[in-house]
Design a protein around this motif. Structure first.
Motif, PDB file in Angstrom:
ATOM      1  N   UNK A   1       0.825  -1.208   0.000  1.00 41.23           N
ATOM      2  CA  UNK A   1       0.000   0.000   0.000  1.00 41.23           C
ATOM      3  C   UNK A   1       0.860   1.260   0.000  1.00 41.23           C
ATOM      4  N   UNK A   2       1.776   1.341   0.953  1.00 46.81           N
ATOM      5  CA  UNK A   2       2.563   2.567   1.128  1.00 46.81           C
ATOM      6  C   UNK A   2       3.528   2.786  -0.041  1.00 46.81           C
ATOM      7  N   UNK A   3       4.330   1.789  -0.336  1.00 48.21           N
ATOM      8  CA  UNK A   3       5.341   1.961  -1.374  1.00 48.21           C
ATOM      9  C   UNK A   3       4.729   1.890  -2.772  1.00 48.21           C
ATOM     10  N   UNK A   4       3.725   1.005  -2.922  1.00 49.27           N
ATOM     11  CA  UNK A   4       3.080   0.881  -4.223  1.00 49.27           C
ATOM     12  C   UNK A   4       2.354   2.144  -4.630  1.00 49.27           C
ATOM     13  N   UNK A   5       1.609   2.745  -3.679  1.00 47.57           N
ATOM     14  CA  UNK A   5       0.863   3.976  -3.980  1.00 47.57           C
ATOM     15  C   UNK A   5       1.819   5.157  -4.179  1.00 47.57           C
ATOM     16  N   UNK A   6       2.859   5.233  -3.335  1.00 45.59           N
ATOM     17  CA  UNK A   6       3.802   6.347  -3.441  1.00 45.59           C
ATOM     18  C   UNK A   6       4.576   6.305  -4.756  1.00 45.59           C
TER      19      UNK A   6
ATOM     20  N   UNK B   1      12.056   3.987   4.260  1.00 47.64           N
ATOM     21  CA  UNK B   1      12.689   3.591   3.009  1.00 47.64           C
ATOM     22  C   UNK B   1      12.376   4.605   1.910  1.00 47.64           C
ATOM     23  N   UNK B   2      11.146   5.115   1.899  1.00 46.23           N
ATOM     24  CA  UNK B   2      10.790   6.147   0.927  1.00 46.23           C
ATOM     25  C   UNK B   2      11.631   7.403   1.134  1.00 46.23           C
TER      26      UNK B   2
ATOM     27  N   UNK C   1     -10.414   0.920  -9.557  1.00 47.63           N
ATOM     28  CA  UNK C   1      -9.947   1.996 -10.425  1.00 47.63           C
ATOM     29  C   UNK C   1      -8.641   2.625  -9.994  1.00 47.63           C
ATOM     30  N   UNK C   2      -8.141   2.240  -8.815  1.00 50.51           N
ATOM     31  CA  UNK C   2      -6.897   2.809  -8.309  1.00 50.51           C
ATOM     32  C   UNK C   2      -5.699   1.997  -8.806  1.00 50.51           C
ATOM     33  N   UNK C   3      -4.680   2.679  -9.275  1.00 50.39           N
ATOM     34  CA  UNK C   3      -3.456   2.019  -9.742  1.00 50.39           C
ATOM     35  C   UNK C   3      -2.341   2.206  -8.718  1.00 50.39           C
ATOM     36  N   UNK C   4      -1.629   1.117  -8.430  1.00 51.63           N
ATOM     37  CA  UNK C   4      -0.430   1.191  -7.603  1.00 51.63           C
ATOM     38  C   UNK C   4       0.645   0.311  -8.241  1.00 51.63           C
ATOM     39  N   UNK C   5       1.874   0.521  -7.832  1.00 48.86           N
ATOM     40  CA  UNK C   5       2.990  -0.262  -8.369  1.00 48.86           C
ATOM     41  C   UNK C   5       3.134  -1.569  -7.592  1.00 48.86           C
ATOM     42  N   UNK C   6       3.355  -2.690  -8.272  1.00 55.07           N
ATOM     43  CA  UNK C   6       3.642  -3.941  -7.558  1.00 55.07           C
ATOM     44  C   UNK C   6       5.028  -3.902  -6.938  1.00 55.07           C
ATOM     45  N   UNK C   7       5.213  -4.659  -5.865  1.00 55.59           N
ATOM     46  CA  UNK C   7       6.526  -4.780  -5.238  1.00 55.59           C
ATOM     47  C   UNK C   7       7.220  -6.063  -5.656  1.00 55.59           C
ATOM     48  N   UNK C   8       6.423  -7.104  -5.940  1.00 56.47           N
ATOM     49  CA  UNK C   8       6.967  -8.413  -6.290  1.00 56.47           C
ATOM     50  C   UNK C   8       6.621  -8.714  -7.745  1.00 56.47           C
ATOM     51  N   UNK C   9       7.604  -8.962  -8.560  1.00 56.61           N
ATOM     52  CA  UNK C   9       7.405  -9.193  -9.987  1.00 56.61           C
ATOM     53  C   UNK C   9       7.648 -10.665 -10.317  1.00 56.61           C
ATOM     54  N   UNK C  10       6.923 -11.161 -11.275  1.00 59.76           N
ATOM     55  CA  UNK C  10       7.071 -12.556 -11.667  1.00 59.76           C
ATOM     56  C   UNK C  10       5.972 -12.971 -12.613  1.00 59.76           C
ATOM     57  N   UNK C  11       5.221 -13.994 -12.206  1.00 63.54           N
ATOM     58  CA  UNK C  11       4.214 -14.566 -13.082  1.00 63.54           C
ATOM     59  C   UNK C  11       2.921 -13.785 -13.204  1.00 63.54           C
ATOM     60  N   UNK C  12       2.770 -12.717 -12.439  1.00 61.81           N
ATOM     61  CA  UNK C  12       1.596 -11.859 -12.598  1.00 61.81           C
ATOM     62  C   UNK C  12       0.364 -12.294 -11.840  1.00 61.81           C
TER      63      UNK C  12
END
Length: 391
Positions: free
Chosen positions: A79-84, A112-113, A220-231
């Motif tokens: 939530x925190x890092x993905x939204x930021x 960390x931010x 409708x809200x977009x955030x960045x994923x923290x863990x990447x891989x198979x989706x």
């Protein structure tokens, strides 16, 4: 043999029998990978979707708004890092606001931010542990991407004015996240009524298994994923899903929703009985946190002239489990940042004890606990350099 008494439900809860029964097939016969298209995979996919509906129902959300995680900590980080990170890339915003009393699962991502160049404001709280809406108003700027304030504090149990804080944040164009790990399943939590954009939950706080949690992400809200891989998890949390854990979490949410009224009645009555007994029988003790907006199961005290860690050890020797605060940081042996933010002195902080209740606790257990606690406090105070002050 004396029966052990467990008064640390804010740290973790036993897995309910109904939850275990629901999980068992997915530990044995129905073991397929949800990403597989054959029947074994389809069985586990259906189980995950049923769990998603149950989790969503507990907080008045849509199933599509629930992303499963490994627990509350990962949900808070996402939530925190993905939204930021999304706000920075899409809008150029680099300002985040949180409070001094958040769980480390929010505070550490915020730190960390800061290392990544973000500006983070930490809001103060009242002596009861509540964030003041006027302080949030004063901290907001046009560059604020996210406000993160917990729904209820894990140490002193104070419930925050989340709905009002969220309204203020939205008026300034900022997103709002709340860590509802201690609140969801314990008090009514409606994501739509609160109007929050992001909300974190955890399974093992409501009689579900450890290793499962969820993040509500408003449609409708977009955030960045923290863990990447198979989706997996709509490309927000890659990795093969913890099917048994998710299934158990879903069942725990269903049970929590069904039993919420009974839970609130039983534990709040028991909490008030405990608070009354302590105030009557143990001199120089004080209840901490709000007396009005408080979690039903939480009773947090300061016992002057003693050390909280000593209390825990002595209680444990008498088969009573308690804590001084967050189970996630207690082994670090550091003074509570929550109590420090509330303006407590070193003596007040070190003399703190948290007792948190459940449906399984009884008045008889409270009677025994207070009797033992009273004896321990007298014993420790007699050895204290301040004994003339408190004996």
């Amino acid at each position: 043999m004396v029966e052990r008494i467990y008064l640390d439900s804010a740290a973790s809860t036993p897995v309910a029998d109904e939850v275990i029964q629901e999980m068992l097939p997915y530990l044995k016969q129905q073991f397929g990978n949800p990403s597989s298209i054959h029947s074994f995979g389809r069985e586990t996919t259906r189980a995950i979707q049923q769990a998603r509906r149950r989790v969503a129902d507990l907080i008045g959300a849509k199933p599509s708004e629930i992303t499963f995680t490994s627990g509350g900590t990962e949900a808070d980080n996402l939530a925190v890092k993905g939204a930021a990170e999304y706000a920075k890339s899409a809008l150029g915003k680099r300002h985040v606001i949180t409070s001094y009393i958040e769980h480390d699962a929010v505070l550490e991502p915020c730190r960390d931010l800061e290392r990544l160049g973000y500006n983070v404001n930490y809001l103060p709280v009242t002596a009861q542990g509540s964030v003041r809406p006027e302080d949030l108003k004063g901290a907001l700027t046009k560059n604020t991407a996210l406000v993160s304030v917990m729904h209820a504090n894990n140490e002193v149990g104070t419930i925050q004015p989340v709905k009002e804080l969220c309204r203020i944040a939205h008026k300034a164009g900022a997103l709002f996240h709340t860590d509802a790990v201690q609140a969801a399943g314990k008090i009514p939590v409606d994501a739509k009524d609160l109007a929050v954009d992001l909300l974190s939950m955890s399974s093992h706080k409501i009689n579900g298994p450890k290793g499962a949690g969820a993040l509500y992400i408003r449609h409708g809200l977009d955030i960045m994923p923290l863990i990447h891989g198979g989706g997996q998890e709509s490309e927000l949390r890659s990795g093969t899903e913890n099917v048994p854990g998710i299934v158990g979490f879903g069942k725990a949410c269903e049970l929590a929703a069904k039993n919420l009224a009974a839970y609130q009645k039983h534990v709040s009555e028991l909490r008030d009985y405990l608070i009354g007994k302590v105030s009557q029988e143990i001199a120089h003790s004080r209840l901490n946190g709000s007396t009005i907006s408080r979690l039903p199961a939480n009773a947090h005290f300061t016992f002057f002239g003693v050390n909280g860690e000593d209390l825990i050890i002595k209680l444990d020797e008498n088969d009573i489990a308690a804590s001084t605060g967050s189970a996630c940081s207690v082994k670090k042996q550091k003074p509570s940042h929550v109590l420090k933010a509330m303006g407590f002195s070193y003596e007040e902080i070190t003399g703190s004890l948290r007792l948190t209740l459940s449906m399984q606790n009884t008045k008889e257990e409270i009677d025994r606990t207070v009797a033992v606690l009273s004896s321990i406090v007298r014993e420790l105070r007699a050895l204290s350099p301040f004994k003339s002050k408190y004996t």
